[in-house]
Design a protein around this motif. Structure first.
Motif, PDB file in Angstrom:
ATOM      1  N   UNK A  33       0.853  -1.185   0.000  1.00  0.00           N
ATOM      2  CA  UNK A  33       0.000   0.000   0.000  1.00  0.00           C
ATOM      3  C   UNK A  33       0.892   1.239   0.000  1.00  0.00           C
ATOM      4  N   UNK A  34       0.432   2.286  -0.626  1.00  0.00           N
ATOM      5  CA  UNK A  34       1.191   3.525  -0.715  1.00  0.00           C
ATOM      6  C   UNK A  34       0.805   4.448   0.430  1.00  0.00           C
ATOM      7  N   UNK A  35       1.811   4.891   1.185  1.00  0.00           N
ATOM      8  CA  UNK A  35       1.561   5.802   2.292  1.00  0.00           C
ATOM      9  C   UNK A  35       1.286   7.202   1.748  1.00  0.00           C
ATOM     10  N   UNK A  36       0.286   7.867   2.332  1.00  0.00           N
ATOM     11  CA  UNK A  36      -0.054   9.225   1.907  1.00  0.00           C
ATOM     12  C   UNK A  36      -0.400  10.070   3.129  1.00  0.00           C
ATOM     13  N   UNK A  37       0.523  10.070   4.092  1.00  0.00           N
ATOM     14  CA  UNK A  37       0.302  10.897   5.278  1.00  0.00           C
ATOM     15  C   UNK A  37       0.644  12.350   4.951  1.00  0.00           C
ATOM     16  N   UNK A  38       0.358  13.223   5.900  1.00  0.00           N
ATOM     17  CA  UNK A  38       0.721  14.634   5.748  1.00  0.00           C
ATOM     18  C   UNK A  38       2.225  14.778   5.545  1.00  0.00           C
ATOM     19  N   UNK A  39       3.011  13.955   6.215  1.00  0.00           N
ATOM     20  CA  UNK A  39       4.461  14.009   6.062  1.00  0.00           C
ATOM     21  C   UNK A  39       4.866  13.615   4.643  1.00  0.00           C
ATOM     22  N   UNK A  40       4.187  12.629   4.061  1.00  0.00           N
ATOM     23  CA  UNK A  40       4.484  12.241   2.682  1.00  0.00           C
ATOM     24  C   UNK A  40       4.222  13.398   1.718  1.00  0.00           C
ATOM     25  N   UNK A  41       3.114  14.106   1.943  1.00  0.00           N
ATOM     26  CA  UNK A  41       2.800  15.256   1.096  1.00  0.00           C
ATOM     27  C   UNK A  41       3.852  16.346   1.296  1.00  0.00           C
ATOM     28  N   UNK A  42       4.254  16.556   2.545  1.00  0.00           N
ATOM     29  CA  UNK A  42       5.270  17.572   2.842  1.00  0.00           C
ATOM     30  C   UNK A  42       6.627  17.204   2.259  1.00  0.00           C
ATOM     31  N   UNK A  43       6.801  15.953   1.880  1.00  0.00           N
ATOM     32  CA  UNK A  43       8.046  15.528   1.274  1.00  0.00           C
ATOM     33  C   UNK A  43       8.108  15.780  -0.217  1.00  0.00           C
ATOM     34  N   UNK A  44       7.049  16.382  -0.777  1.00  0.00           N
ATOM     35  CA  UNK A  44       7.028  16.676  -2.196  1.00  0.00           C
ATOM     36  C   UNK A  44       8.014  17.755  -2.580  1.00  0.00           C
ATOM     37  N   UNK A  88       8.184  15.045  12.644  1.00  0.00           N
ATOM     38  CA  UNK A  88       7.799  14.055  11.644  1.00  0.00           C
ATOM     39  C   UNK A  88       6.871  13.003  12.250  1.00  0.00           C
ATOM     40  N   UNK A  89       7.274  12.448  13.378  1.00  0.00           N
ATOM     41  CA  UNK A  89       6.469  11.401  14.015  1.00  0.00           C
ATOM     42  C   UNK A  89       5.079  11.923  14.369  1.00  0.00           C
ATOM     43  N   UNK A  90       5.027  13.134  14.876  1.00  0.00           N
ATOM     44  CA  UNK A  90       3.733  13.731  15.247  1.00  0.00           C
ATOM     45  C   UNK A  90       2.794  13.768  14.059  1.00  0.00           C
ATOM     46  N   UNK A  91       3.270  14.254  12.917  1.00  0.00           N
ATOM     47  CA  UNK A  91       2.409  14.437  11.752  1.00  0.00           C
ATOM     48  C   UNK A  91       2.255  13.166  10.921  1.00  0.00           C
ATOM     49  N   UNK A  94       7.571  26.400  17.440  1.00  0.00           N
ATOM     50  CA  UNK A  94       6.391  27.245  17.656  1.00  0.00           C
ATOM     51  C   UNK A  94       5.817  27.724  16.320  1.00  0.00           C
ATOM     52  N   UNK A  95       6.689  28.102  15.401  1.00  0.00           N
ATOM     53  CA  UNK A  95       6.230  28.557  14.086  1.00  0.00           C
ATOM     54  C   UNK A  95       5.552  27.427  13.327  1.00  0.00           C
ATOM     55  N   UNK A  96       6.184  26.266  13.281  1.00  0.00           N
ATOM     56  CA  UNK A  96       5.630  25.144  12.512  1.00  0.00           C
ATOM     57  C   UNK A  96       4.289  24.689  13.065  1.00  0.00           C
ATOM     58  N   UNK A  97       4.188  24.564  14.388  1.00  0.00           N
ATOM     59  CA  UNK A  97       2.930  24.116  14.983  1.00  0.00           C
ATOM     60  C   UNK A  97       1.834  25.165  14.860  1.00  0.00           C
ATOM     61  N   UNK A  98       2.223  26.408  14.587  1.00  0.00           N
ATOM     62  CA  UNK A  98       1.234  27.460  14.343  1.00  0.00           C
ATOM     63  C   UNK A  98       0.533  27.259  13.000  1.00  0.00           C
ATOM     64  N   UNK A  99       1.004  26.300  12.215  1.00  0.00           N
ATOM     65  CA  UNK A  99       0.380  25.969  10.936  1.00  0.00           C
ATOM     66  C   UNK A  99      -0.497  24.717  11.021  1.00  0.00           C
ATOM     67  N   UNK A 100      -0.622  24.157  12.216  1.00  0.00           N
ATOM     68  CA  UNK A 100      -1.319  22.875  12.374  1.00  0.00           C
ATOM     69  C   UNK A 100      -2.534  23.037  13.274  1.00  0.00           C
TER      70      UNK A 100
END
Length: 313
Positions: A26-37, A53-56, A94-100
């Motif tokens: 199966x192909x993984x398509x988590x938020x982290x996978x998308x962010x790896x584009x 990474x683990x969180x998302x 703090x900046x990154x989590x402000x986007x989540x």
């Protein structure tokens, strides 16, 4: 004939039996996978650096407003730095989590108003993010959604064109058009001796009872000589603005207690009543109700109120 039957039997056996079956992939398509584009390599590097990474990759679901590489490049120019290595791990987190945002919020579910991000503000409260749908989707009056609804296995990604910085009290007031008169008052050139912008951008924490535009309009209408802020005497305007600020504490709505009389930045007290919502009574017995509570920033909290309160008997 026997040879032919034997060959046919063997052939059928090979088609129906796999001596070494392979598991389905199966192909993984988590938020982290998308962010790896390709468009998000800076975001992916930043997430990896501060161990998000683990969180998302978790179950979530999450809604992520994802800045592109170009957005991060623009941020570096804005900050006058040559790389994110100049930003501390704590600041970057703090900046990154402000986007989540917790939960899966599609573009059709968005509404004008505030949502809480996963980023910590003053006194470990969660930062508020202002969403404005007046023209497209605008975040904190700074960043626009350029590509909505990129679906992930554990949530959804909305691509944005600017990195969301962590807002302080002043930034949050500027971000909401309903506070535009308050911002104009805070930046009034006649108040040069009291730099409200600099003060309210400091460490704090602050609790600000912020009158809306309608509240200021009602105040101006109460005096026939006041057609605008410029007609309000500078000393009066300064005292009024100070009267709406409590310095030294980030008091959320759940921490406002009935009968409390906190001392304001102006030097006198207000009285809090919580029997029917949160109502503030000023020195002259005038009241103002909190109509929007807990706009959380990095250095304080804002509660929007329906009337301007006055430090006058």
């Amino acid at each position: 004939m026997l040879f032919a039957l034997s060959f046919a039997f063997v052939g059928c056996s090979d088609d129906t039996e796999d001596p070494d079956p392979q598991p389905a992939t199966t192909t993984s398509n988590t938020i982290v996978d998308i962010a790896g584009g390709a468009d998000f390599t800076t975001l992916a590097t930043a997430l990896d650096r501060v161990d998000l990474i683990t969180t998302l990759q978790g179950d979530g679901p999450f809604t992520v407003f994802a800045p592109t590489n170009a957005a991060f490049d623009a941020l570096l120019l804005e900050l006058g730095i040559d790389g994110l290595d100049k930003v501390s791990d704590a600041q970057l987190t703090q900046i990154l989590l402000n986007h989540v945002v917790s939960g899966k919020v599609l573009s059709t579910d968005l509404e004008t108003g505030y949502v809480s991000t996963l980023s910590d503000g003053a006194q470990q409260t969660k930062l508020s993010l202002y969403i404005d749908l007046t023209a497209g989707v605008k975040l904190n009056n700074r960043s626009a959604v350029t590509t909505p609804d990129v679906l992930a296995d554990n949530g959804v990604v909305h691509v944005i064109d600017k990195v969301l910085l962590v807002p302080n009290v002043v930034d949050a007031a500027v971000a909401n058009p309903n506070f535009s008169i308050l911002v104009a008052a805070l930046t009034d050139e006649r108040l040069a001796d009291v730099d409200f912008v600099n003060i309210l951008s400091g460490d704090g924490p602050f609790t600000v009872f912020a009158p809306t535009n309608a509240a200021f309009e009602a105040l101006l209408a109460s005096n026939e000589e006041w057609n605008g802020l410029a007609d309000v005497p500078a000393a009066t305007l300064e005292a009024v603005l100070k009267y709406h600020v409590i310095a030294g504490d980030n008091i959320t709505s759940s921490e406002l207690t009935d009968g409390a009389q906190p001392v304001t930045f102006e030097g006198s007290t207000i009285t809090i009543n919580t029997t029917d919502g949160v109502v503030i009574t000023d020195k002259g017995g005038r009241t103002s109700k909190v109509i929007l509570a807990d706009v959380q920033t990095s250095n304080g909290v804002i509660h929007a109120i329906q009337n301007v309160i006055l430090p006058l008997d």
